[in-house]
Design an enzyme around this catalytic site. Sequence first.
Site, mmCIF file in Angstrom:
data_model
loop_
_atom_site.group_PDB
_atom_site.id
_atom_site.type_symbol
_atom_site.label_atom_id
_atom_site.label_comp_id
_atom_site.label_asym_id
_atom_site.label_seq_id
_atom_site.Cartn_x
_atom_site.Cartn_y
_atom_site.Cartn_z
ATOM 1 N N TYR A 168 0.905 -1.539 0.025
ATOM 2 C CA TYR A 168 0.020 -0.018 0.007
ATOM 3 C C TYR A 168 0.874 1.165 0.050
ATOM 4 O O TYR A 168 1.635 1.256 0.610
ATOM 5 C CB TYR A 168 -0.978 0.458 0.894
ATOM 6 C CG TYR A 168 -1.995 0.668 1.415
ATOM 7 C CD1 TYR A 168 -2.838 1.406 0.518
ATOM 8 C CD2 TYR A 168 -2.044 2.171 2.361
ATOM 9 C CE1 TYR A 168 -3.321 2.190 0.823
ATOM 10 C CE2 TYR A 168 -2.885 3.092 2.478
ATOM 11 C CZ TYR A 168 -3.648 3.170 1.566
ATOM 12 O OH TYR A 168 -4.293 4.012 1.838
ATOM 13 N N TYR A 179 -2.241 5.474 9.193
ATOM 14 C CA TYR A 179 -1.755 3.299 8.586
ATOM 15 C C TYR A 179 -0.857 3.628 9.686
ATOM 16 O O TYR A 179 -0.271 1.741 9.961
ATOM 17 C CB TYR A 179 -1.372 3.646 7.334
ATOM 18 C CG TYR A 179 -0.805 2.663 6.439
ATOM 19 C CD1 TYR A 179 -2.636 1.796 6.671
ATOM 20 C CD2 TYR A 179 0.096 2.282 6.170
ATOM 21 C CE1 TYR A 179 -2.448 0.561 5.473
ATOM 22 C CE2 TYR A 179 0.152 0.484 5.761
ATOM 23 C CZ TYR A 179 -1.153 -0.005 5.269
ATOM 24 O OH TYR A 179 -1.027 -1.004 4.509
HETATM 25 N N1 LIG Z 1 -7.530 -3.591 2.073
HETATM 26 C C1 LIG Z 1 -6.959 -2.350 1.498
HETATM 27 O O1 LIG Z 1 -7.361 -1.216 1.672
HETATM 28 C C2 LIG Z 1 -6.023 -3.133 0.819
HETATM 29 C C3 LIG Z 1 -4.711 -1.866 0.230
HETATM 30 C C4 LIG Z 1 -3.757 -2.543 -0.037
HETATM 31 C C5 LIG Z 1 -2.782 -3.650 0.320
HETATM 32 N N2 LIG Z 1 -3.534 -4.599 0.614
HETATM 33 C C6 LIG Z 1 -2.784 -5.859 1.563
HETATM 34 O O2 LIG Z 1 -3.648 -6.735 0.875
HETATM 35 C C7 LIG Z 1 -3.925 -7.879 1.702
HETATM 36 C C8 LIG Z 1 -4.720 -8.333 1.665
HETATM 37 O O3 LIG Z 1 -5.426 -8.024 3.093
HETATM 38 P P1 LIG Z 1 -7.566 -7.945 2.202
HETATM 39 O O4 LIG Z 1 -7.604 -6.134 2.307
HETATM 40 O O5 LIG Z 1 -8.119 -9.287 1.644
HETATM 41 O O6 LIG Z 1 -7.718 -8.210 4.067
HETATM 42 P P2 LIG Z 1 -7.922 -9.587 4.050
HETATM 43 O O7 LIG Z 1 -8.692 -9.538 5.887
HETATM 44 O O8 LIG Z 1 -9.105 -10.232 3.606
HETATM 45 O O9 LIG Z 1 -6.427 -10.293 4.330
HETATM 46 C C9 LIG Z 1 -5.517 -11.052 5.286
HETATM 47 C C10 LIG Z 1 -4.882 -11.686 5.764
HETATM 48 O O10 LIG Z 1 -3.999 -11.615 6.504
HETATM 49 C C11 LIG Z 1 -4.127 -12.977 7.379
HETATM 50 N N3 LIG Z 1 -3.363 -13.174 8.514
HETATM 51 C C12 LIG Z 1 -3.850 -12.149 9.411
HETATM 52 N N4 LIG Z 1 -3.076 -12.720 10.666
HETATM 53 C C13 LIG Z 1 -1.902 -14.238 10.169
HETATM 54 C C14 LIG Z 1 -1.095 -14.850 10.626
HETATM 55 N N5 LIG Z 1 -0.938 -14.802 11.894
HETATM 56 N N6 LIG Z 1 -1.140 -16.600 9.127
HETATM 57 C C15 LIG Z 1 -1.719 -16.244 8.008
HETATM 58 N N7 LIG Z 1 -2.121 -15.153 7.810
HETATM 59 C C16 LIG Z 1 -2.644 -13.899 8.713
HETATM 60 C C17 LIG Z 1 -5.771 -13.231 8.067
HETATM 61 O O11 LIG Z 1 -6.043 -14.382 8.334
HETATM 62 C C18 LIG Z 1 -5.861 -12.700 5.966
HETATM 63 O O12 LIG Z 1 -6.771 -13.849 5.347
HETATM 64 C C19 LIG Z 1 -2.848 -7.973 2.747
HETATM 65 O O13 LIG Z 1 -1.470 -7.274 3.177
HETATM 66 C C20 LIG Z 1 -3.295 -5.860 2.983
HETATM 67 O O14 LIG Z 1 -1.969 -5.381 3.884
HETATM 68 C C21 LIG Z 1 -4.987 -3.741 1.288
#
Ligand SMILES: NC(=O)c1ccc[n+]([C@@H]2O[C@H](COP(=O)([O-])OP(=O)(O)OC[C@H]3O[C@@H](n4cnc5c(N)ncnc54)[C@H](O)[C@@H]3O)[C@@H](O)[C@H]2O)c1
EC number: 1.3.1.9
Length: 278
Positions: A168, A179
């Site tokens: 991000y 953030y």
């Molecule tokens: N949502 C946003 O605005 C956004 C923007 C840019 C990037 N991202 C990134 O995208 C990625 C996915 O996020 P998302 O928005 O789909 O949310 P999400 O909550 O669906 O995904 C986050 C995942 O991390 C997993 N996780 C957390 N702790 C863990 C552990 N100890 N072991 C294994 N898995 C673990 C969770 O189970 C979950 O599946 C992340 O890296 C997030 O930072 C999100």
Amino acid sequence: MDYQLEGKTVIITGITDSSSLALVIAKECKQLGAKLICTGLGKTEFHQNLSEAGYSFLERTYSDFTQTVKKELGDDVITYPLDVTIQANIDSFADFLQTSQISVHALLHSIAMDKTIRQGKVKPIMTVSREEFMDAMNVSAFSLLALTQSLYQRNLLAKKGSIVALSYLGAEKIVSHPYKNIGIAKSALERLVKEMAMELGKEIQVQVNAIRFSPYRASKAGSAIEGLEQAENNCEQMAPLGNASAKDLAEEVAYLFRPGNRITGEIRHVDGGYHIRG
Ligand SMILES: NC(=O)c1ccc[n+]([C@@H]2O[C@H](COP(=O)([O-])OP(=O)(O)OC[C@H]3O[C@@H](n4cnc5c(N)ncnc54)[C@H](O)[C@@H]3O)[C@@H](O)[C@H]2O)c1
């Protein structure tokens, strides 16, 4: 250039439920012919001394994950419980792949966690504890290295394969919403991507890249971040092309998963061009 992923094995981490970005990416890869292996956070033999609440959280999370995968991706997709904070769990996953003689062509890292984000609030950096800092680093950054190392040590990474991590803009800049702690972990994740790209590129022609995506409040992680709704609206207005969709992201990941391309060490933006704004 072959855009298909026919016959390629893709590991997808980070599916929680149907709102996860990883699920949209998994669907895209499957549509291009990839064989999927999905890992989800869940209770394992390696979890010791957890509270009742801790165990039931992990059980519920894993059940949501497996049901989502079954419903949205099909019965043929392999699922595996993986908590990236436990090295023995990572190694058991790699052992499972080795025993099953599975070679990994692509890996999606879609994992983030920060305990300083709670009930819609983000702690000021001046109040973040050592433990909170290390936890976010461990789960959200080091896990990319730990997982890749475990595959690499067993020769499970296919030559000319590809690894993509989700990041991000908050990795680099103070964005319009707090953030903070997780932003620092994302910076580390992006720097890791470059070091890994160098070593793995030289040795086995594996590409390693990161993609910074638009703010996306539909997912569990997104909905937890303070001020993300306003940021989403703001970015939609300010980005030359408006916010990118999860499908835009999925197509870019699939593109980077193309076997044998020569794109590595990149921190790409799939954000409708928001990052060029001052
Ligand atoms: N949502 C946003 O605005 C956004 C923007 C840019 C990037 N991202 C990134 O995208 C990625 C996915 O996020 P998302 O928005 O789909 O949310 P999400 O909550 O669906 O995904 C986050 C995942 O991390 C997993 N996780 C957390 N702790 C863990 C552990 N100890 N072991 C294994 N898995 C673990 C969770 O189970 C979950 O599946 C992340 O890296 C997030 O930072 C999100």
